[in-house]
Motif scaffolding. Structure first.
Motif: not given
Length: 317
Positions: A142, A201-202, A205
């Motif tokens: 991230e 949602g990171w 993902r």
């Protein structure tokens, strides 16, 4: 001897005695274990400010865990996600070292507290730490994305780094399951929460990008395991990596307790790691007799003879 009157004694008694300089302030004592977690008074128990009697019957155990760790009540979605992750990691059978150790401890006459502690104490970096390590990897990905990298490119670079040092990416692959049955239900719940705007949602993902990168160029994929799936859940919920491990330990403690109790209830005594009629393989020297080298025997004899000579009149100790 003349007895003094009470008035005379009072007049000569020291007045306004100054307390010693090293006398401790009572607040220094009460602040020693100062806490924002709970307040306990006679007839009162507050958990993060909430009277426990209001929580009983109204809050689930998972929601109460959230409250205790985070200081505020979770949303219903947050509570469901946390509970799902805790349920998913609760047990993995007697082949898991932590559970096997707890079962062995129970057959040695230890109480449940000792048996559970034995199992929990095996949950370290190798067995039990992959979830925390995966959360750290997700955070690293991230960070790269925040600096402008494409998530798939960053995932490929990270996988290449792990392969270069012949190491496994934590949270992926399983020594027992070709496909971990706990993966998809957890990721589906996270996906629904992201779609509803209940999770950022990171982490999902990043985790999916890692799974794609690991599958690239392989005939068999390397799917995410329970550590990876719960790492995504806990990351999406905003828990730091170290608490991710703590939550795993809390979850797995239930399985450890269940197995220890089952073994203790069965009445077996002193069960080792393998059945008694089987013996561990031995790779040491073949059976041999103890024969000392001649030179060593001579040295021992000389020492023995020298020690027997005593001066006249000496007594043995």
């Amino acid at each position: 001897m003349t007895r003094r009157s009470g008035d005379e004694e009072a007049a000569t008694a020291p007045q306004d005695v100054t307390p010693p300089q090293n006398l401790m302030d009572p607040r220094e004592v009460t602040d020693w274990w100062s806490t924002a977690v709970s307040r306990i008074r006679p007839g009162e128990i507050l958990l993060r400010g909430y009277p426990v009697e209001q929580l009983i019957g109204q809050m689930s155990f998972a929601e109460t865990i959230w409250l205790m760790l985070r200081g505020e009540l979770p949303t219903r979605t947050q509570g469901r996600l946390l509970e799902a992750a805790l349920v998913a990691a609760v047990d993995h059978g007697p082949q898991a070292p932590s559970i096997a150790a707890a079962r062995m401890a129970a057959t040695c006459g230890l109480g449940l507290n000792n048996a559970v502690a034995t199992g929990v104490n095996l949950l370290g970096d190798v067995h039990g730490g992959a979830g925390q390590q995966c959360m750290q990897v997700l955070t690293e990905l991230e960070r790269a994305v925040a600096e402008g990298a494409d998530v798939d490119d960053a995932a490929k670079d990270l996988v290449a780094e792990y392969r270069a040092i012949r190491s496994h990416v934590p949270g992926f692959g399983h020594r027992f399951h070709p496909y971990d049955p706990r993966r998809s239900p957890l990721l589906d719940l996270v996906g629904a929460a992201v779609a509803d705007g209940e999770a950022p949602g990171w982490a999902l993902r990043a985790g999916m990008a890692l799974e794609r990168a690991l599958a690239e160029g392989r005939s068999r994929p390397v799917p995410m395991n329970i550590d990876g799936a719960t790492a995504i859940v806990y990351s999406e919920l905003g828990f730091p990596p170290e608490l991710g491990r703590g939550l795993f330990v809390l979850s797995r403690s239930v399985g450890i307790l269940s197995h220890a109790w089952e073994e203790k209830s069965g009445g077996a005594r002193i069960k080792g790691p393998i059945p008694r009629r089987l013996l561990p393989s031995y790779e040491g020297p073949a059976p041999r007799d103890l024969i000392r080298p001649e030179s060593e025997k001579s040295e021992e004899s000389e020492k023995s003879e020298g020690s027997t000579g005593r001066a006249d009149g000496a007594e043995g100790a």
